[in-house]
Design a protein around this motif. Sequence first.
Motif, mmCIF file in Angstrom:
data_model
loop_
_atom_site.group_PDB
_atom_site.id
_atom_site.type_symbol
_atom_site.label_atom_id
_atom_site.label_comp_id
_atom_site.label_asym_id
_atom_site.label_seq_id
_atom_site.Cartn_x
_atom_site.Cartn_y
_atom_site.Cartn_z
ATOM 1 N N UNK A 38 9.534 3.369 -10.791
ATOM 2 C CA UNK A 38 10.179 2.580 -9.790
ATOM 3 C C UNK A 38 10.435 3.460 -8.362
ATOM 4 N N UNK A 39 10.838 4.733 -8.643
ATOM 5 C CA UNK A 39 10.879 5.455 -7.404
ATOM 6 C C UNK A 39 9.542 5.701 -6.557
ATOM 7 N N UNK A 40 8.487 5.850 -7.362
ATOM 8 C CA UNK A 40 7.003 5.980 -6.826
ATOM 9 C C UNK A 40 6.756 4.615 -6.023
ATOM 10 N N UNK A 41 7.277 3.509 -6.546
ATOM 11 C CA UNK A 41 6.818 2.381 -5.924
ATOM 12 C C UNK A 41 7.900 2.083 -4.696
ATOM 13 N N UNK A 42 8.960 2.634 -4.659
ATOM 14 C CA UNK A 42 9.863 2.397 -3.511
ATOM 15 C C UNK A 42 9.400 3.376 -2.401
#
Length: 317
Positions: free
Chosen positions: A19-23
């Motif tokens: 998720x953090x990568x996507x954000x």
Amino acid sequence: MLVSLIVPCYNEEAVLPILYDALKSVRESLKDTDKEFEFIFVSDGSRDKTEEIIKGFAENDPDVRYVFFSRNFGKEAAMYAGMQKAQGEYVAILDADMQDPPALIPSMIADLDSGECDIVAARRVTRKGEPPIRSFFARCFYKLINSMIDVEIADGARDFRLMRRQVVDAILSLSERQRFSKGIFAWVGFRTKWVEHENVERAAGETKWSFWKLFRYAIDGIVAFTTAPLRLATYTGFFFAIAGFIYMLYYFIKAIIGRLWDTDVAGYPSLLCFILFIGGLVLMALGIIGEYLGRTYIEIKARPIYISKEESESKKD
Ligand code: UDP
Ligand code: MG
């Protein structure tokens, strides 16, 4: 302009890095605009490595903020805490499990920028990948609740949404303890634009919702937004009182006119059935009253919605 992205997390160690990568790629894709971001992770009493992972993000990234709860308070409380912490002009809420595709955020931001709406909310058009029985009950629930309340709760609406500051402040002003967000979002009003997407299955980990939990949630939702069930008890009581009265008249007249019919002593089974049936209805009505009374009791104690054990500093401007 600051955009706050809130992520409620409960034991999400498996998906948080994804998720953090996507954000980060959302932030990257908008870096040439006036948009700045803050990522707010709310750990709802996670017992796995979620909190360590979040702290790891925060060490290397000044845009990461967090609130850790002292125990599990539920997603509703986590969203509330996130909104309290958020300082952005735009605020979004999204699940940690990638079921709310972060890739939609840039277009949602563009929608708010255009000024034609105050909320951009996501809605699943399919319930693919969900057990059919669960979809069935979910549909029934939306039909039922919408027939009882004044505002419309959209079927398939998720908590995934991007809102203007004004909307967030309105939501924060509803400080009830038993929060039913789907209802609260609908209740505060404002212009909503729906973006539809296919159901996405969670990237990793598993859902924390059991069927029973969803059932309780449905009851909570109804009780939180309407007193119609109380009226139901009144109506049924009224109906049976009238039926009983007519029955009484019938026997009264019969007694006066005399033995036009055979007096039958039999009828013990029907008597028993009636007693059981009415007894059941009375208990049900008491139960309904109890649901409301119990909730009044909890609200009146006015406990905080959540207790945080650790918090990062808010963004300074
Ligand atoms: N969540 C939470 N507290 C809870 C349960 C869930 O903060 O008590 C978070 C969870 O980490 C996730 C989101 O709420 O980010 C949605 O949870 P989940 O994916 O389990 O629900 P579903 O998508 O199946 O409705
Ligand atoms: Mg999910």
